[in-house]
Design an enzyme around this catalytic site. Structure first.
Site, PDB file in Angstrom:
ATOM      1  N   LYS A   1       6.707  65.415  67.145  1.00 28.54           N
ATOM      2  CA  LYS A   1       7.065  64.184  67.382  1.00 28.54           C
ATOM      3  C   LYS A   1       6.559  63.332  66.098  1.00 28.54           C
ATOM      4  O   LYS A   1       7.287  62.720  65.612  1.00 28.54           O
ATOM      5  CB  LYS A   1       6.437  63.554  68.542  1.00 28.54           C
ATOM      6  CG  LYS A   1       6.597  62.049  68.714  1.00 28.54           C
ATOM      7  CD  LYS A   1       8.116  61.939  69.129  1.00 28.54           C
ATOM      8  CE  LYS A   1       8.284  60.702  69.381  1.00 28.54           C
ATOM      9  NZ  LYS A   1       9.875  60.451  69.590  1.00 28.54           N
TER      10      LYS A   1
ATOM     11  N   CYS B   1      -0.158  68.922  65.060  1.00 28.04           N
ATOM     12  CA  CYS B   1      -1.366  69.542  66.051  1.00 28.04           C
ATOM     13  C   CYS B   1      -1.903  68.282  66.522  1.00 28.04           C
ATOM     14  O   CYS B   1      -2.226  67.327  65.766  1.00 28.04           O
ATOM     15  CB  CYS B   1      -2.337  70.311  65.027  1.00 28.04           C
ATOM     16  SG  CYS B   1      -1.563  71.756  64.187  1.00 28.04           S
TER      17      CYS B   1
ATOM     18  N   LYS C   1      20.776  64.372  66.277  1.00 24.46           N
ATOM     19  CA  LYS C   1      20.284  64.396  67.472  1.00 24.46           C
ATOM     20  C   LYS C   1      20.641  65.977  68.007  1.00 24.46           C
ATOM     21  O   LYS C   1      20.054  66.499  68.937  1.00 24.46           O
ATOM     22  CB  LYS C   1      20.941  63.408  68.456  1.00 24.46           C
ATOM     23  CG  LYS C   1      20.015  61.925  68.235  1.00 24.46           C
ATOM     24  CD  LYS C   1      18.770  62.133  69.005  1.00 24.46           C
ATOM     25  CE  LYS C   1      17.722  61.221  68.571  1.00 24.46           C
ATOM     26  NZ  LYS C   1      17.235  61.422  67.204  1.00 24.46           N
TER      27      LYS C   1
ATOM     28  N   ARG D   1       3.727  65.562  70.671  1.00 28.42           N
ATOM     29  CA  ARG D   1       3.341  65.526  69.025  1.00 28.42           C
ATOM     30  C   ARG D   1       4.423  67.126  68.749  1.00 28.42           C
ATOM     31  O   ARG D   1       4.504  67.571  67.341  1.00 28.42           O
ATOM     32  CB  ARG D   1       2.155  65.654  68.405  1.00 28.42           C
ATOM     33  CG  ARG D   1       1.475  64.506  68.877  1.00 28.42           C
ATOM     34  CD  ARG D   1      -0.217  64.556  68.669  1.00 28.42           C
ATOM     35  NE  ARG D   1      -0.661  64.804  67.580  1.00 28.42           N
ATOM     36  CZ  ARG D   1      -0.848  63.914  66.701  1.00 28.42           C
ATOM     37  NH1 ARG D   1      -0.963  62.445  67.044  1.00 28.42           N
ATOM     38  NH2 ARG D   1      -1.243  64.025  65.383  1.00 28.42           N
TER      39      ARG D   1
ATOM     40  N   GLU E   1      23.260  60.164  62.585  1.00 27.97           N
ATOM     41  CA  GLU E   1      21.970  60.202  63.565  1.00 27.97           C
ATOM     42  C   GLU E   1      22.662  61.045  64.883  1.00 27.97           C
ATOM     43  O   GLU E   1      21.853  62.002  65.437  1.00 27.97           O
ATOM     44  CB  GLU E   1      21.769  58.776  64.063  1.00 27.97           C
ATOM     45  CG  GLU E   1      21.072  58.766  65.330  1.00 27.97           C
ATOM     46  CD  GLU E   1      19.632  59.426  65.197  1.00 27.97           C
ATOM     47  OE1 GLU E   1      19.035  59.140  66.259  1.00 27.97           O
ATOM     48  OE2 GLU E   1      19.216  59.839  64.159  1.00 27.97           O
TER      49      GLU E   1
ATOM     50  N   HIS F   1      37.244  65.051  50.777  1.00 27.94           N
ATOM     51  CA  HIS F   1      36.494  65.581  49.574  1.00 27.94           C
ATOM     52  C   HIS F   1      35.664  66.789  50.041  1.00 27.94           C
ATOM     53  O   HIS F   1      34.722  67.269  49.206  1.00 27.94           O
ATOM     54  CB  HIS F   1      35.479  64.483  49.056  1.00 27.94           C
ATOM     55  CG  HIS F   1      36.289  63.504  48.647  1.00 27.94           C
ATOM     56  ND1 HIS F   1      36.980  63.240  47.422  1.00 27.94           N
ATOM     57  CD2 HIS F   1      36.781  62.148  49.294  1.00 27.94           C
ATOM     58  CE1 HIS F   1      37.436  62.184  46.993  1.00 27.94           C
ATOM     59  NE2 HIS F   1      37.492  61.501  48.200  1.00 27.94           N
TER      60      HIS F   1
ATOM     61  N   ASN G   1      -6.005  69.760  62.161  1.00 28.78           N
ATOM     62  CA  ASN G   1      -4.693  69.304  62.069  1.00 28.78           C
ATOM     63  C   ASN G   1      -4.260  69.098  60.570  1.00 28.78           C
ATOM     64  O   ASN G   1      -5.048  68.251  59.959  1.00 28.78           O
ATOM     65  CB  ASN G   1      -4.363  67.884  62.801  1.00 28.78           C
ATOM     66  CG  ASN G   1      -3.124  67.694  62.445  1.00 28.78           C
ATOM     67  OD1 ASN G   1      -2.042  68.157  62.075  1.00 28.78           O
ATOM     68  ND2 ASN G   1      -2.800  66.346  62.784  1.00 28.78           N
ATOM     69  N   GLY G   2      -3.299  69.816  60.128  1.00 32.32           N
ATOM     70  CA  GLY G   2      -3.143  69.565  58.541  1.00 32.32           C
ATOM     71  C   GLY G   2      -2.904  70.966  57.725  1.00 32.32           C
ATOM     72  O   GLY G   2      -2.739  72.058  58.331  1.00 32.32           O
TER      73      GLY G   2
ATOM     74  N   GLU H   1      18.693  68.626  66.605  1.00 30.09           N
ATOM     75  CA  GLU H   1      17.372  68.877  67.200  1.00 30.09           C
ATOM     76  C   GLU H   1      17.050  69.229  68.471  1.00 30.09           C
ATOM     77  O   GLU H   1      16.120  70.100  68.719  1.00 30.09           O
ATOM     78  CB  GLU H   1      16.846  67.294  67.276  1.00 30.09           C
ATOM     79  CG  GLU H   1      16.446  66.613  65.953  1.00 30.09           C
ATOM     80  CD  GLU H   1      16.022  65.436  66.035  1.00 30.09           C
ATOM     81  OE1 GLU H   1      15.029  65.007  65.213  1.00 30.09           O
ATOM     82  OE2 GLU H   1      16.769  64.482  66.716  1.00 30.09           O
TER      83      GLU H   1
ATOM     84  N   TRP I   1       0.681  73.330  66.193  1.00 29.97           N
ATOM     85  CA  TRP I   1       2.166  73.346  65.554  1.00 29.97           C
ATOM     86  C   TRP I   1       1.877  74.365  64.414  1.00 29.97           C
ATOM     87  O   TRP I   1       1.571  73.925  63.388  1.00 29.97           O
ATOM     88  CB  TRP I   1       2.573  71.991  65.186  1.00 29.97           C
ATOM     89  CG  TRP I   1       4.135  72.158  64.912  1.00 29.97           C
ATOM     90  CD1 TRP I   1       5.040  71.991  65.754  1.00 29.97           C
ATOM     91  CD2 TRP I   1       4.507  72.210  63.606  1.00 29.97           C
ATOM     92  NE1 TRP I   1       6.286  71.992  65.156  1.00 29.97           N
ATOM     93  CE2 TRP I   1       6.002  71.727  63.567  1.00 29.97           C
ATOM     94  CE3 TRP I   1       4.031  71.874  62.368  1.00 29.97           C
ATOM     95  CZ2 TRP I   1       7.100  71.921  62.755  1.00 29.97           C
ATOM     96  CZ3 TRP I   1       4.952  71.995  61.405  1.00 29.97           C
ATOM     97  CH2 TRP I   1       6.199  71.835  61.635  1.00 29.97           C
TER      98      TRP I   1
END
Length: 607
Positions: free
Chosen positions: A602, A2, A483, A27, A479, A502, A98-99, A486, A74
């Site tokens: 973010k 947020c 990506k 964010r 990575e 395996h 925020n939190g 995401e 958010w």
């Protein structure tokens, strides 16, 4: 997470708050809102979705008033809709947050029993009612806010305004960042300096446990004991950075293309390309005097640390423990006096990484941080900072911050090798020379974009993708999978190539693309054998390699992305570029929101 903005000024603040909130879009958020006080009345405007929806609402429902607070949400408690959007009201109080308030259920039950009615599913509304309760009992606005803050458990940043005082914003910080901006007869609060960029470059950062009384004439900061405290005023570099996409479709595309330049700037900060040496920059860690290094981070920054583990152990013979910060903070890792710790965070505000840093602080070990925001909380609480010079990264999926983090780790690994006597001067110079060529390798990799876009169109039609790599290409495979997940929402997994037999080989069929990251290095032939296993089962191989690797792979019916030849040491930095472009163009082909993918933020400033 947020974003919070508050302004107490002399002109209508709603348009200014909208502008500031746009700077916090990076964010991540799912709704937005603004509240102001005008002619003694609280008014608000809220909208689900993007800020453009709030802007459109404000054209038909304008908010006047010279004091106000704004928020991008958010969702944590309650679905993302207009009812749950901030600001929240209770009597004469408006609040943004925020939190996470961990004891909100207990507090809500207490308030309901006292007759308070809740209109949302959020934990934030509890705080508004707590403040309102204190006001009903005769407390002043400042007293009411302080009393409510002392009841809260969890992590939060807050901004509160009061209908009966058009010259007051109360802010508070416990965990997530909050800054105060100083103007000429105007004052501001915001989640970070970028939000306040249009107004001021004079910033005071609240520390954990601080709360602040902001008026047009200035501010007073208090601790949770109610004692007045002083915090330094900084001239923020971040406030001068105005960011736009330029000629690119998305911030992510722009940031991918910025990498040769920002990596060059970052490397030049730590290395002397003229004589091939490592510069004598300040370091909180004497690598020659430690016998173990702990690295901790989250997400992509964690994967940069995994690459670094290979480098430190190979070139400096320094054992490295690498942990995801959300695990590190709770497993009570034993640290000796001969240990040191490095923490990595683009924003410098990542909650789990900050908590891990504080654990190490309690253990008394030297602490360094690799951050992109030099005046962030993690930077301020470290013994020393290794700044990345990536500039603002707006796309939620990290690109240039990742390669700049890798660049710093590479420079530190060379320095560690010299300090520990595991690298000779000549060997170190050879590694530095190879690093000096990285921007060129990255620029050449960007020229492969047309072919990568074509491959990505095929990837956009599948539901699952497997990434394989060995050595430093293994964390790059992780990575790549991250990506793709995401921003395209395609399920992808990264594996060490040697792990194929395996378990993951059971997934291979003619519908499964397998992206193999394999520069021609000392373990290339081992990776080829894994590719043959995939080919034998009909897997669709996409090989990222160099000319020699393509020649020696000797497999038919697979796509190849051919990078320039380069030393093994620097390959992870340059090979990140095609990995990023594959994910980017796949997401574009699928029409997803590339810069702000669903459910992601973010900067993760709460646990």
């Amino acid at each position: 997470m947020c974003g919070i903005v508050g302004i107490v000024g002399h002109t209508p603040v709603a348009p200014l708050i909208v502008d500031a909130l746009k700077r916090l879009e990076y964010r991540g958020y799912d709704s937005a809102g603004i509240a102001t006080i005008c002619e003694g009345q609280l008014a608000r405007c809220r909208a689900e979705g993007k800020l453009i929806n709030l802007e459109q609402r404000l054209t038909t429902e304008p908010l006047n008033g010279h004091i106000g607070i704004g928020h991008t949400r958010w969702a944590t408690h309650g679905v993302p809709n207009e009812t749950n959007a901030h600001p929240h009201f209770s009597d004469d109080v408006a609040i943004v947050h925020n939190g996470i308030i961990e004891n909100f259920a207990e507090l809500r039950d207490e308030l309901v029993a006292e007759g308070f009615r809740f209109s949302s599913q959020t934990d934030t509304e509890v705080v508004a009612h707590l403040v309102a309760r204190e006001l009903r009992n005769g407390a002043t606005a400042q007293q009411a806010a302080f009393a409510a803050l002392k009841l809260l458990h969890g992590a939060f940043a807050l901004a509160i305004i009061f209908r009966k005082d058009e010259n007051l914003i109360v802010g508070a910080r416990k965990g997530p960042p909050l800054a105060v901006g100083h103007g000429d007869g105007e004052m501001y609060v915001g989640s970070d300096a970028i939000a306040l960029a249009p107004f001021t470059d004079a910033i005071t950062y609240l520390e954990d446990g601080d709360w602040v009384v902001v008026r047009r004439s200035g501010m007073e900061i208090f601790d949770m004991e109610g004692q007045r405290v002083e915090r330094a005023r900084h001239k923020s570099v971040g406030t001068s950075l105005l960011v736009d996409k330029g000629n690119h479709r998305h911030f992510m595309e722009k940031e991918i293309h910025e990498q040769p330049e920002v990596v060059a700037h970052t490397l030049a900060h730590y290395l002397d390309f003229a004589d091939g040496g490592v510069k004598h920059f300040e370091s909180p860690i004497d690598f020659g005097k430690i016998d173990r290094l702990a690295i901790s981070a989250c997400g992509t920054a964690y994967l940069a640390g995994v690459v670094a583990k290979y480098w430190f152990e190979r070139y400096a013979r320094l054992p490295v423990d690498i942990d995801i910060a959300s695990e590190f903070r709770y497993r009570e890792m034993p640290l000796s006096k001969n240990s040191a710790a490095l923490f990595v965070s683009q924003s410098g505000e990542t909650a789990d990484t900050l908590a891990s840093l504080r654990y190490c602080r309690g253990e008394g070990v030297p602490i360094g941080s690799i951050v992109n925001v030099k005046d962030s909380t993690i930077a301020r609480e470290s013994d020393g900072v290794f700044p990345t010079l990536a500039g603002p990264e707006i796309g939620v999926a990290s690109t240039k911050a990742f390669t700049c983090q890798l660049s710093i780790f590479a420079a530190l690994a060379v320095r560690a090798g010299l300090e520990r006597g595991t690298l000779s001067e000549e060997e170190a110079k050879k590694l530095v020379r190879s690093l000096s060529e990285v921007p060129r390798y990255m620029s050449q990799s960007l020229k492969l974009e047309e072919g990568i876009e074509k491959i990505s169109r095929e990837l956009s039609r599948v539901s699952h993708v497997l990434y394989l790599g060995r050595g430093t290409s293994y964390p790059l495979a992780l990575e790549g999978a991250l990506k793709l997940k995401e921003i395209s929402y395609i399920h992808a997994e990264g594996y060490a190539a040697g792990e194929l037999k395996h378990g993951p080989i059971a997934l291979i069929d003619e519908k499964m693309p397998v992206i193999v990251i394999a520069p021609h290095d000392h373990i290339f032939e081992k990776t080829v054998s894994n590719m043959q296993e995939v080919a034998a089962r009909g897997g669709r191989i996409i090989l990222i390699t160099d000319q020699e690797g393509a020649k020696r792979a000797s497999l038919e019916d697979f796509e190849t992305i051919i990078l320039p030849p380069m030393p093994e040491f620097v390959a992870p930095i340059a090979y990140a570029v095609p990995v990023q472009m594959l994910a980017y163009h796949t997401a574009v082909a699928m029409g997803t929101d590339v810069d702000q993918p669903r459910n992601l933020a973010k900067s993760v400033t709460v646990e």
